[in-house]
Each structure stands twice: as C-alpha cells, then as structure tokens.
Design an enzyme around this catalytic site. Sequence first.
Site, PDB file in Angstrom:
ATOM      1  N   ASP A 151     -28.638  -6.276  10.986  1.00 25.21           N
ATOM      2  CA  ASP A 151     -28.276  -5.239  10.013  1.00 25.21           C
ATOM      3  C   ASP A 151     -28.153  -5.787   8.607  1.00 25.21           C
ATOM      4  O   ASP A 151     -27.492  -6.797   8.380  1.00 25.21           O
ATOM      5  CB  ASP A 151     -26.914  -4.631  10.386  1.00 25.21           C
TER       6      ASP A 151
ATOM      7  N   GLY B 287     -26.416   1.085  16.862  1.00 20.36           N
ATOM      8  CA  GLY B 287     -25.606  -0.028  17.371  1.00 20.36           C
ATOM      9  C   GLY B 287     -24.253   0.375  17.913  1.00 20.36           C
ATOM     10  O   GLY B 287     -23.921   0.127  19.055  1.00 20.36           O
TER      11      GLY B 287
ATOM     12  N   HIS C 254     -22.780  11.210   9.172  1.00 20.39           N
ATOM     13  CA  HIS C 254     -21.564  11.243   8.355  1.00 20.39           C
ATOM     14  C   HIS C 254     -20.828  12.565   8.478  1.00 20.39           C
ATOM     15  O   HIS C 254     -19.740  12.738   7.941  1.00 20.39           O
ATOM     16  CB  HIS C 254     -21.900  10.954   6.888  1.00 20.39           C
TER      17      HIS C 254
ATOM     18  N   ARG D  24       0.828  -1.213   0.000  1.00 20.52           N
ATOM     19  CA  ARG D  24       0.000   0.000   0.000  1.00 20.52           C
ATOM     20  C   ARG D  24       0.868   1.272   0.000  1.00 20.52           C
ATOM     21  O   ARG D  24       0.584   2.251   0.681  1.00 20.52           O
ATOM     22  CB  ARG D  24      -0.975  -0.012   1.192  1.00 20.52           C
ATOM     23  N   GLU D  25       1.944   1.224  -0.803  1.00 21.42           N
ATOM     24  CA  GLU D  25       2.880   2.341  -0.850  1.00 21.42           C
ATOM     25  C   GLU D  25       2.203   3.645  -1.284  1.00 21.42           C
ATOM     26  O   GLU D  25       2.487   4.712  -0.745  1.00 21.42           O
ATOM     27  CB  GLU D  25       4.025   2.044  -1.829  1.00 21.42           C
TER      28      GLU D  25
ATOM     29  N   CYS E 169     -27.307   6.202  11.193  1.00 23.80           N
ATOM     30  CA  CYS E 169     -26.476   4.998  11.104  1.00 23.80           C
ATOM     31  C   CYS E 169     -25.694   4.866  12.407  1.00 23.80           C
ATOM     32  O   CYS E 169     -25.909   5.645  13.342  1.00 23.80           O
ATOM     33  CB  CYS E 169     -25.546   5.125   9.890  1.00 23.80           C
TER      34      CYS E 169
END
Length: 755
Positions: free
Chosen positions: A600, A433, A695, A16-17, A727
């Site tokens: 869920d 949750g 969000h 993941r460079e 959420c």
Amino acid sequence: MSHNYIVGFPRIGEQRELKKALELYWSGKSTFSEVEDIALSLKARHWNYQKEAGIDFISSNDFSYYDTVLDTAVMLGAIPKRFKGLEAEELYFSMARGNKDAVAMEMTKWFNTNYHYIVPELSLEDSYKLNATKILNEYKEAKALGITTKINLVGPITFLGLSKRVDRGDTYELFGKILPIYEALLEEIAKLDSTITVQIDEPIFVKGVEPKVLSLIKPCYDALCVVSSNINIIVTTYFEHSNEATKVLVHTPVWGIGLDFLHGEKNVESLTLINSSGKKLIAGVVDGRNIWKNDIRKTTQLLETLAKEVDKENIIISSSCSLLHTPFTLKYEEKMDAEIKNWLAYAVEKLDEISLVSKLFWGETLSDTELKALKENKKANENRTNSTRIHNKEVQSRVEKFSKLEREGAYEERIKIQKELLGYKDLATTTIGSFPQTPEVRKARADFKKGAISKEVYEQEMKNYIDECIAFQEACGLEVLVHGEPERNDMVEYFGEQLDGYGFSQNGWVQSYGSRCVKPPFIYGDISRPKPMTVDWMTYAQAKTDKIMKGMLTGPVTILNWSFVRDDMARGDVSKQIAVALSDEIDDLQKAGIKMIQVDEAAFKEGYPLRGENISGYESWAVRDFKISVSTAKQETQIHTHMCYSEFNDIIHTIEAMDADVISIETARSGNELLKIFKEVGYKQEVGPGVYDIHSPRIPSVEEIVTQIKLLLEVLPKEQLWINPDCGLKTRKWEEVKPSLINMVKAVEIVREGL
Ligand code: GLN
Ligand code: ZN
C-alpha cells in the site's frame, strides 16, 4: 526589548481536554457552555506556559473550536447558503460536520502536514460582513490575565487560495470583496490597545506563487498597513521558502516578515533585501514540525549567519511554524525509554528552547537552571549523534550497497506467467485489505497490550476473526482473498512496532482535524527488520483457503510520511532503509508460498513537495524505494499496490514507473473520468478502480455497480480491469460490508454474462 516569538500553540490540550469536551457536547451529553469553560481554561493555561517560558510574542486567536480557516470564513461571513438560518455554535459545527439537512463543508490537508482545514465555499454573489467577536474576545481574555498577545489571522491571499468557488471559478476574483472586511477587522483591532501586533499567515506564498497572486500582495498589504498606525503587521510563511513574495513584501509598509529557515533554507537569499527594508525578521529556527530536541549549538550558528546579513536588533527568534504540528508535552511520557526521551522536545519544551536560544543570542546572563539546560542540551545532542541505538553500521552498509532496483522479468512477460499460474478471470474481484475492526477485535488488541490476556488467547481471537473473514469471502464468491488485517491497529504503527529504529509515544497526540488527533510513531534510528512481520498471519490465512490469499504490506513512502522522521538524515535515505526491510519481508512471504502481495502507498501523493522544483527529487527516491521493496518478488509473484486518492493526471508517469502489476485506486465518486488518463498514456499494467465508495455507510445496489463497471469498460479493456471497493473496509460495519460485497460480486457476474 522583545526578542522571541512563537507562531502559534496547540489548542487541543495536553490531555486532549478540548477533544473530550467537544465530543461530549456533540453526543448531546453536555452543553456548549461547558465546552466554552474548558476552552477558557485551556487558553489561559497555554498563555501561561508561554509567559512562564519567557516568550515575548504570545498568540491569541490561534485557538479554535474546530479549525482556524473555518473561523476565518465565519469572521468574513462566508457562509454557504445551505447553512442559512443557523446561528452561533449550531452554524459553526454544522459547517464543520454537517447536520441532518446539510452536508459538511469539504476538508483537506493543510499544505504538506497532516492537519486538515475546512475548505471555504465562495460565490460571486456573496456579500461579506465582519464578525470580529471571537478575535476581539480572545485578545481581551488574555489581557484580563495580564498577557498582551499578538493576534493571529489567516491572511486574505491564503484564505482565497485555499477556498473553492461554488461555480468552480477563480476564487481570487473575490479579492476586492474580502479585503474591505480585513480592513474593517483591523479597524476594530486597533481600538483594543495603543499598539498591537497582528500576525497574518500567508503560507500560500511558499508554493512558488503565480504572477496573478503575486500581483495581489502589494495592494493587499499597502491597504492593510494604512488602516491604523497602532498596528504592527507581520506577514508569516512556513514549510518552505517564499522568496518571490518577500521581494514584494519588502516594498509594503509591513512591520515584520516571518520566515522558516529550517524547511525553507533558501529564505537566506532574501536577507539582504529584508535588511535594507529595515523590517523585523521573525526567524523560524526552532522546528515546529518535528519532535527532536533543538541542537542549540547549531541554532546559534544559524542565527549568527542571519546576523551577518540582518541588523541584530531586527531579529526576533521564533518557531519555524505553529507548534500545532507537534505533540504537547513530554510530561506524560512515563513509559518511554529514558535515553530516547532525552532526545525529544514537544511544544512545551520547545518554548524553553526558544527562550534559551534567544538569551544566548543576546548574550543575556543565564540562570543556574538555564545553564544546566544548556549543558544537558549539548549532552543530549552528542549522545544522539553517537548512540549505537541510532547508528547501525551493518544496516547502513547493507542499504548503501543495495542496488537491485529491477525485479525479475519485464511486465509483459511477468503478467503472462502470473495469469497462467494464478488463473484469475477478467474483472477479478478482490478487496483492499482490511475488514471491519469490530469492538471485539479492538478489545482483544487492547487487552493484549495491557497484559490482560495472553499471547495465545490473543492470537487465537485474531485467527478466529481471520477464519470468519475467509468464510465470508468464499461464501460471497470473491476471487482473491485477504486476511482482513485484524492484528493491525494502524497500517503504519503495526510495521513500526516490529522494525528496529522506531519509537512510540504514550501521549504524543497531534491534531489532525476537528477533535481528531493522531499519534504518529517516530523514526529515531537506522531501520531494520529483526524478524518477519506478517508471514505467520499470512501463512495461517493461506492454509485456510484454496483461493489466492493476497499478502498485505504498507509501502516505504507511506510508512515514512505517516511518522515523525529523524532529522539527521535525508528523508529519501530513511525511506530506502524501510524499503530494504520490506524487500526481505516480500522474500519471506514468497518463500512461505504467498503468490500475490499488495504494497500500500496510501500516502504517496501527500508526500509531494510544496514547490514544483522539488518534485522530481521526491519522485526519484519515492519510486526507487517502492521498487526496492518489491525487487525481491519473483516474476510469478504478483505485486499489487493501492493508493487512496483520485487525482492521477499529474503523476501518472510516476505511477507507471513504480511498475506494480496491479494498482487499485479510489475512483467510485467520479464515474470513469479519472480512469481516462490511464488510457490516454497507454498504461499497460492492470487497474482496480474502486466501484463503490467505502467512506459512506450506504450500500450500493447491484444495478449501480453494474453501471459503474460498464463505465469502466468504456475506458479500459476487461483484461486490464479488476473489480474492488475504493479502499479498506476497516471503518465500516459488517452489516454494510456484507451486502455491499455480495452486490459487487453479483454485478461482476452480470457484466461477465453480457460480455
Ligand atoms: N490495506 C489497507 C486497508 O485496507 C489500506 C488502507 C488505506 O489505503 N488507507 O485498510
Ligand atoms: Zn485507500
């Protein structure tokens, strides 16, 4: 002779460079030229992997600093007004991620994958201008290393199909403006070399294109093909069949057509047409969407079937789609069980498979290494077919016989009993949750995994966190409580880790968006539940409060959709096994005194097939398996579900059929618009429309939430409504969560007084 091909290669880097380089740069700790250096070395390494594996068609312009659809917007000069004045990387990353003055462009899922692209914003006033620098440079970079690449482009029709118009109009109206830019681009590309292959991706064709779009194909590709005789154009689709488009494409001068024969089996229906057109067939036969070792014997058979219809000389062997959707290389999987590892192939390993398959197809002599690889491939596939770790007779026969679909009692009776027993008020308050995953919680989990702290210490820490969550919820006056999910790193991984038949990788990262990667677990065998998964945590939490503690499970369809799934069994059959395991969990939770359980289904919608004709098939097993999961619930046990997307209009009857007592959904950003469909169809069950957006870090005021609740009450009666956030709260900070929930509870009190 060029025999083999890959559609595209992952770019994030085997360690993941690129992710790391980008994130350093975004946090101001490095310069963009440092990112560029890393990018150069990654591209070179990836090209070399492909070359060494003997791949003939190696791609350039499959690299991106963020997303290739965004790159296409930049190539066209389709820059939304709010970014005007910015340039180069500042412009690019502002479009992708926003800046202090301008919000980011929208991001959404790439077809049915978990990759997300940036949604281009177009306007009738736009005037486009070619910016070909990135595309031309990448070709030259590879060429300087002695590698001649094919150039990958996102096609004009797909680009328009995935874009949105600022005034919500039809994006295809901009076709006439976009096409000349593509023509100009091809003119530039033609100057690069004496012959060049250009792969134009048109995955939108697999969605069963409407006549309007279909009518654009011929003018588009007639025009692009005449730009230069130096260029061979290949139009590529994947993830499903594209027979409607192929019928048109064969009458254009394109050089080749790329089709996915694994996820689009019906593409074989186009073979005769392709053959009589004399075009190249780029045959996607090695799966780019999954992690399983290719079964070379089977692939050879498939290729023989293709060769019965299409002249062998015109067949080029390929991956089914870009390898972007698979992890990078098995090289770093040091901890994986050797038998299981031997069943897998990530992107780098798939290159060798493609090369080997093509040598076999062409009857070329194999080297000793290749002969050995072939033998091992056969052995691995035989082992996978027979392994007792995969095939569990007991599980199979139980799941096959499992026929209890309907739970006790009809909804109308159930809800009466539940309301009486559970005693919650109208507009009952709850949450979805999870509570904030604090650095301490994450650290405790990581320490426990590493073995740095004991199980006792770890569990005590989690229990302390649950205590805190409960104390806060009681103090703030929430009515139905949750334990907060501190023990879950991820809502799928947590269950996968406890189910038999599930595997995990150390380094199986797949790009999800920008620099973000996910590491999906994989289902390799028959799934069963050796012991209860959540019962201890839930009974602990329930014992700490007199209020109702809501149990929390992830549903079968979501578990399936967020995992790599075995390819030797239908998805619906795998999902049924998960469902049966979950039904046992619900049974145990109930026996332990849990009275309300949420299952869920966050990824229910994302699993929908690309083509309309496959939707009813999906819906029938997806609904069945949700119902199987909850079939053990007694009529007095209240079943909740949660879905985190907002468009329910086209699936409302499916949601109804799932027969959950309560559903919480994401609606906060849209007032009460999205709720109207529930009223329209006479939806009877209870609904918890999110009253604020989780969000965003913003704290909603009491007044705002009061207004939102009143809007909801215009659509559904108070008896049918629950009040909750959009959420889970996992990604938020306590400083945001506490005042938001306090305001939510206050708002409910105010509204109740007024009723
Ligand atoms: N129960 C999960 C949570 O609160 C649901 C997450 C989701 O819908 N994505 O985190
Ligand atoms: Zn959600």
